[in-house]
Design an enzyme around this catalytic site. Structure first.
Site, mmCIF file in Angstrom:
data_model
loop_
_atom_site.group_PDB
_atom_site.id
_atom_site.type_symbol
_atom_site.label_atom_id
_atom_site.label_comp_id
_atom_site.label_asym_id
_atom_site.label_seq_id
_atom_site.Cartn_x
_atom_site.Cartn_y
_atom_site.Cartn_z
ATOM 1 N N HIS A 1 0.888 -1.157 0.007
ATOM 2 C CA HIS A 1 -0.050 -0.105 -0.155
ATOM 3 C C HIS A 1 0.804 1.306 0.007
ATOM 4 O O HIS A 1 0.623 2.104 -0.968
ATOM 5 C CB HIS A 1 -1.027 0.003 1.211
ATOM 6 C CG HIS A 1 -1.669 1.374 1.270
ATOM 7 N ND1 HIS A 1 -3.254 1.061 0.930
ATOM 8 C CD2 HIS A 1 -1.531 2.544 1.772
ATOM 9 C CE1 HIS A 1 -3.575 2.346 1.121
ATOM 10 N NE2 HIS A 1 -2.801 3.272 1.792
ATOM 11 N N GLU A 2 1.783 1.288 1.017
ATOM 12 C CA GLU A 2 2.589 2.508 1.165
ATOM 13 C C GLU A 2 3.706 2.661 -0.178
ATOM 14 O O GLU A 2 3.760 3.638 -0.606
ATOM 15 C CB GLU A 2 3.230 2.655 2.308
ATOM 16 C CG GLU A 2 2.384 2.602 3.473
ATOM 17 C CD GLU A 2 1.456 3.631 3.607
ATOM 18 O OE1 GLU A 2 1.734 4.731 2.937
ATOM 19 O OE2 GLU A 2 0.600 3.460 4.166
ATOM 20 N N HIS B 1 1.721 4.466 -3.145
ATOM 21 C CA HIS B 1 2.069 5.671 -2.926
ATOM 22 C C HIS B 1 3.321 6.371 -3.266
ATOM 23 O O HIS B 1 3.618 7.443 -3.864
ATOM 24 C CB HIS B 1 1.692 6.446 -1.282
ATOM 25 C CG HIS B 1 0.297 6.386 -0.735
ATOM 26 N ND1 HIS B 1 -0.478 6.904 -1.347
ATOM 27 C CD2 HIS B 1 -0.082 5.883 0.021
ATOM 28 C CE1 HIS B 1 -1.604 6.608 -0.869
ATOM 29 N NE2 HIS B 1 -1.703 5.903 0.326
ATOM 30 N N HIS C 1 3.867 6.601 -6.909
ATOM 31 C CA HIS C 1 2.911 7.727 -7.377
ATOM 32 C C HIS C 1 4.034 9.128 -7.277
ATOM 33 O O HIS C 1 3.905 9.758 -8.354
ATOM 34 C CB HIS C 1 1.631 7.760 -6.546
ATOM 35 C CG HIS C 1 0.875 8.628 -7.338
ATOM 36 N ND1 HIS C 1 -0.500 8.689 -6.788
ATOM 37 C CD2 HIS C 1 0.621 9.228 -8.455
ATOM 38 C CE1 HIS C 1 -1.319 9.509 -7.600
ATOM 39 N NE2 HIS C 1 -0.574 9.665 -8.688
#
Length: 669
Positions: A464-465, A468, A471
Site C-alpha cells: 500500500h505505502e 504511494h 506515485h
C-alpha cells in the site's frame, strides 16, 4: 492495519506545501538527498528561506497586469513552489522521524512559520489577479491555473478584509492543533505491565524481544509491532481488554479537546464562505463534488455490508463459545475479542497463522521483492546508494530508468519503530517532479515493522505505502504543484489500494522466494488459503470503514455534535457496540489532518482501484499494462483531473461493480 489507521503525505497544493528553501549542495545535486538538520539548522533554514521567498513574492507582485502571461507568472510560481518545498519536505521528515527531540520541536515551529507564510501568499490579491489574467494555451496550464486560483480562494483571498484576517488566524490555529494532536500520540511513552500468565499465546520471538521490569513482568507500549501481535495472540481476555482500552485512549484527554476545537474552527470556515458545513467546503474540490454524493455512497456500502458483518460476528461469537466450552447465549463477543478470535478462526478454518507467515516474508527479502516486482512492472531499477540518514536504520535507493539508465528519483526507507518516531505507516512526498525545472522527485516510506519478518497484513501495508511511493517517484509533471500525490483527496489512495492486490495473487507472491531461496515456498495452495482468510472478516472490515467515514462526515456536517458523544452514539449502533471509557476519536489523527470530511476517500478510492485492476486481466505481472499505468496515472500526478485519467486508462467510465463484489464476496480471482 486494515482499519486504515495509517496515513500518507498527500500534500495539498495550497495549505501544506507552503514554505521556503535552504538548499545545501547535497539538496541541489543531481541526486538530491535530504539534509540532516539539527534544531539550529532548521531555524536557520526557515529564516533564510522565508526571506528569499518574500523577495520572490515581491517580484511577482510588481509584474504589470498587462504582462501576466503564462511564461511570466507560471514559471516564477513553479520556482517559488520549489523554493518552498525544499525546506518543507526535509522539515516534515525530521519533525516526524528525527531521534532528536530538539529537532522535532524546531521542526514544528518551522512548520507553523510556513503555514503563516503560506496563508499570506494565498491571500495575496496581487498575485491572485495575475493568475486570473493569464491565458493558458494547453490543458496542463489550464489545470494549474484552476488549481492555483481555487487555492487562493479557499484561503480567503476574495473574502472581505475582516473575514480574510479571521481565516488566516483559523488556518494558523488548525496547524497548531494538528501538531499537538500528533505529538500527544507520537510522544506517549506509556508502558503497560503484563504478567507471564497474561502473555500466554504470544510467539516466543515476541516475548524474547519484549522489555521486562525487575520483577520479570513484560512492559509493552503502543508501537504496532507490540500491540497488534498481542491482540491477535494473547489468550488472556482481561489482558486484551486492558491493552485495547489503553491503546484507544493513548491521545486523550487532550486530543478530545483538540478535536472539538478542530470541528468548531472548520465550521467557522464554512460560515465565512456562506456554506452549510465544512463537508460542503471540502468536497466541492474533490471527485464527489458535494456531501450528498458521499452520503449516497456510504448508504450503498451500509446496505451491502451490514448483514455480512452481523453474520461474521455471529460466527466469531459461536467460535468463542466453542473455545470456552460455553453456550452461545452465555458468551459476549467484545471489541477486544475481534482480532483474537478472527486470528484463531483463520488458523483453524484456513490454516493461516500470521506469525508463522513471517518465515515466508523476511523483512529484507520483502523489500527486495517489492523492488523487483515494481521494477518489472514499471521498467525501473532500485539501486542502493549512500546518503546521510537521520537514523542508522534508514536506507536510501536511487530509482533508475531500466531502458535509458537515467536517474529518475530517490527513495528513503525508515521501517522500524523507535521512540519519538511517527507511529503508523506512511509515504512522505518530500520533493515533487518539475520537468520545467529539470527537478527529480524524492519520497520517504515510513513504517513500524518487525525487523525479522512481516505477516501477510504487514506485507499488504508495505505494498500500500509503496503504491504511494511509486506515485511520487515516477511522477513526470510539468509543474511541482502537480507532482506525485498532489491529486484529489478522494483519488489519492487509488494507486496504493490497487497495489495491495499484488500481495494476494500467486504470480507476484511466488517471486518472494527469488529474494530468499531458503524461505518456504508461496504456492497456489497457500495463496488460496490466504485469499480465503482475507475474505473472512470483510464485513467487519468494511463495517468499520463505514463507521469511520460516517463519523467523519457527521463531525463536519451541518449539525454540530460533540465528538465523543457522537462517537459513542454511532459506535453503539454497530453489532459489537461501544466499549465504555474508550476514546477512539482522540487517536483519529486523519480527520484532524487532511482527511477531515474526507475519510470516505479510502473506500471511494478502492472503487477506482479495483476497477483499474481489471485492465490487468488475470496477469498482474503484465509489464505492458504496468507501463501504461505508469504513463497515464503515475507519471501525470495531478496535472489532469483524476476522473479523466481513470477514464482514459480504462477506455470507459469507471464502475463500482468490482468494489461491491469485493464486499459481498462475489469477486473472482
Amino acid at each position: 492495519m486494515k482499519e486504515r489507521i495509517f496515513a500518507h503525505s498527500a500534500r495539498r497544493l495550497a495549505l501544506t506545501a507552503l514554505c521556503c528553501a535552504f538548499a545545501p549542495a547535497a539538496w541541489a545535486a543531481p541526486h538530491p538527498q535530504i539534509p540532516i538538520w539539527n534544531a539550529r539548522d532548521i531555524d536557520a533554514a526557515c529564516g533564510k528561506t522565508l526571506s528569499r521567498a518574500r523577495v520572490r513574492v515581491a517580484v511577482l507582485e510588481k509584474l504589470p497586469l498587462s504582462q501576466a502571461t503564462v511564461a511570466r507568472v507560471f514559471r516564477p510560481w513553479d520556482r517559488l513552489q520549489i523554493l518552498i518545498e525544499d525546506t518543507q519536505g526535509p522539515v516534515e521528515v525530521l519533525t516526524n522521524m528525527s531521534p532528536d527531540p530538539a529537532a522535532r520541536t524546531a521542526g514544528e515551529v518551522c512548520l507553523l512559520k510556513m503555514t503563516e507564510f503560506g496563508t499570506e501568499l494565498f491571500q495575496n490579491e496581487k498575485i491572485y489577479a495575475r493568475f486570473q489574467r493569464t491565458a493558458p494555451a494547453d490543458r496542463i496550464d489550464r489545470k494549474l491555473k484552476q488549481d492555483v486560483v481555487e487555492a487562493f480562494e479557499d484561503t480567503g483571498v476574495a473574502l472581505p478584509p475582516e473575514k480574510r484576517a479571521r481565516m488566516k488566524a483559523i488556518l494558523q490555529r488548525l496547524e497548531e492543533v494538528r501538531q499537538a494532536f500528533a505529538r500527544n500520540i507520537r510522544d506517549n511513552k506509556t508502558r503497560l505491565t503484563f504478567t507471564p500468565e497474561e502473555v500466554k499465546g504470544l510467539p516466543a520471538a515476541y516475548l524474547e524481544s519484549a522489555r521486562r521490569d525487575d520483577k520479570g513482568k513484560y512492559l509493552l507500549g503502543f508501537e504496532y509491532p507490540e500491540y497488534e501481535p498481542f491482540m491477535t495472540n494473547a489468550e488472556n481476555e482481561d489482558a486484551r481488554r486492558r491493552y485495547y482500552s489503553a491503546f484507544s485512549n493513548r491521545g486523550t484527554p487532550q486530543n478530545l479537546d483538540l478535536l472539538g476545537e478542530t470541528t468548531r474552527l472548520r465550521r467557522e470556515i464554512a460560515a465565512l464562505y456562506g456554506l452549510p458545513s465544512y463537508a460542503h467546503f471540502a468536497t466541492r474540490r474533490r471527485m464527489v463534488q458535494n456531501p450528498e454524493t458521499v452520503h449516497r455512497f456510504l448508504d450503498e456500502v451500509k446496505g451491502k455490508v451490514r448483514e455480512i458483518e452481523r453474520k461474521e460476528i455471529d460466527e466469531l461469537r459461536a467460535f468463542k463459545a466453542e473455545r470456552l466450552g460455553k453456550s452461545v447465549q452465555e458468551v459476549t463477543l467484545n471489541r477486544w475479542d475481534l482480532p483474537y478470535y478472527q486470528e484463531q478462526l483463520k488458523k483453524a478454518r484456513y490454516n493461516i497463522d500470521q506469525e508463522a507467515l513471517r518465515a515466508y516474508f523476511p523483512t529484507d527479502a520483502s523489500i527486495a521483492w517489492v523492488f523487483a516486482i515494481s521494477g518489472e512492472m514499471y521498467g525501473v531499477k532500485f539501486v542502493p546508494a549512500k546518503a546521510p540518514p537521520w537514523h542508522p536504520s534508514v536506507r536510501y535507493y536511487d530509482v533508475i530508468d531500466g531502458k535509458t539508465g537515467a536517474f529518475l528519483s530517490g527513495i528513503y526507507l525508515d521501517l522500524f519503530p523507535r521512540e519519538g518516531k511517527y507511529s503508523h505507516a506512511a509515504a512522505f512526498g518530500v520533493r515533487s517532479s518539475s520537468l520545467l525545472a529539470k527537478r527529480t522527485p524524492l519520497s520517504v516510506l515510513v513504517a513500524n515493522f518487525n525487523a525479522s519478518g512481516l505477516n501477510h497484513r504487514e506485507l499488504e501495508t508495505l505494498l500500500h505505502e509503496f503504491g504511494h511511493i511509486l506515485h511520487g517517484v515516477l511522477s513526470r509533471t510539468r509543474y511541482a504543484s502537480h507532482g506525485g500525490t498532489n491529486v484529489e483527496r478522494d483519488f489519492v489512495e487509488a494507486p496504493s489500494q490497487m497495489y495491495e492486490e499484488w500481495g494476494r495473487k500467486t504470480e507476484p507472491l511466488r517471486r518472494v522466494r527469488r529474494q530468499c531461496t531458503g524461505c518456504p515456498e508461496v504456492d497456489d495452495a497457500l495463496v488460496k488459503r490466504l485469499r480465503a482468510a482475507h475474505a473472512f472478516g470483510r464485513g467487519i472490515q468494511y463495517g468499520r470503514q463505514h463507521l469511520y467515514a460516517s463519523y467523519d462526515m457527521a463531525l463536519f456536517g451541518e449539525s454540530e455534535i460533540d465528538p465523543m458523544q457522537g462517537w459513542i452514539r454511532m459506535e453503539s449502533e454497530t453489532p459489537v457496540g461501544y466499549v465504555p471509557n474508550t476514546q477512539f476519536p482522540g487517536t483519529f489523527g486523519h480527520i484532524v489532518g487532511g482527511y477531515g470530511a474526507g475519510y470516505y476517500g479510502y473506500m471511494w478510492s478502492e472503487v477506482l482501484a479495483l476497477d483499474m485492476l481489471s485492465a490487468y486481466g488475470k496477469n498482474l505481472m503484465n509489464p505492458a499494462v504496468g507501463r501504461r499505468f505508469r504513463e497515464l496515472i503515475l507519471a501525470r500526478g495531478g496535472q489532469r483531473p483524476a476522473a479523466e485519467m481513470v477514464r482514459e486508462f480504462l477506455g470507459r467510465d469507471p464502475s463500482p461493480k468490482a468494489f461491491f463484489e469485493e464486499i459481498t464476496g462475489q469477486r473472482g480471482d
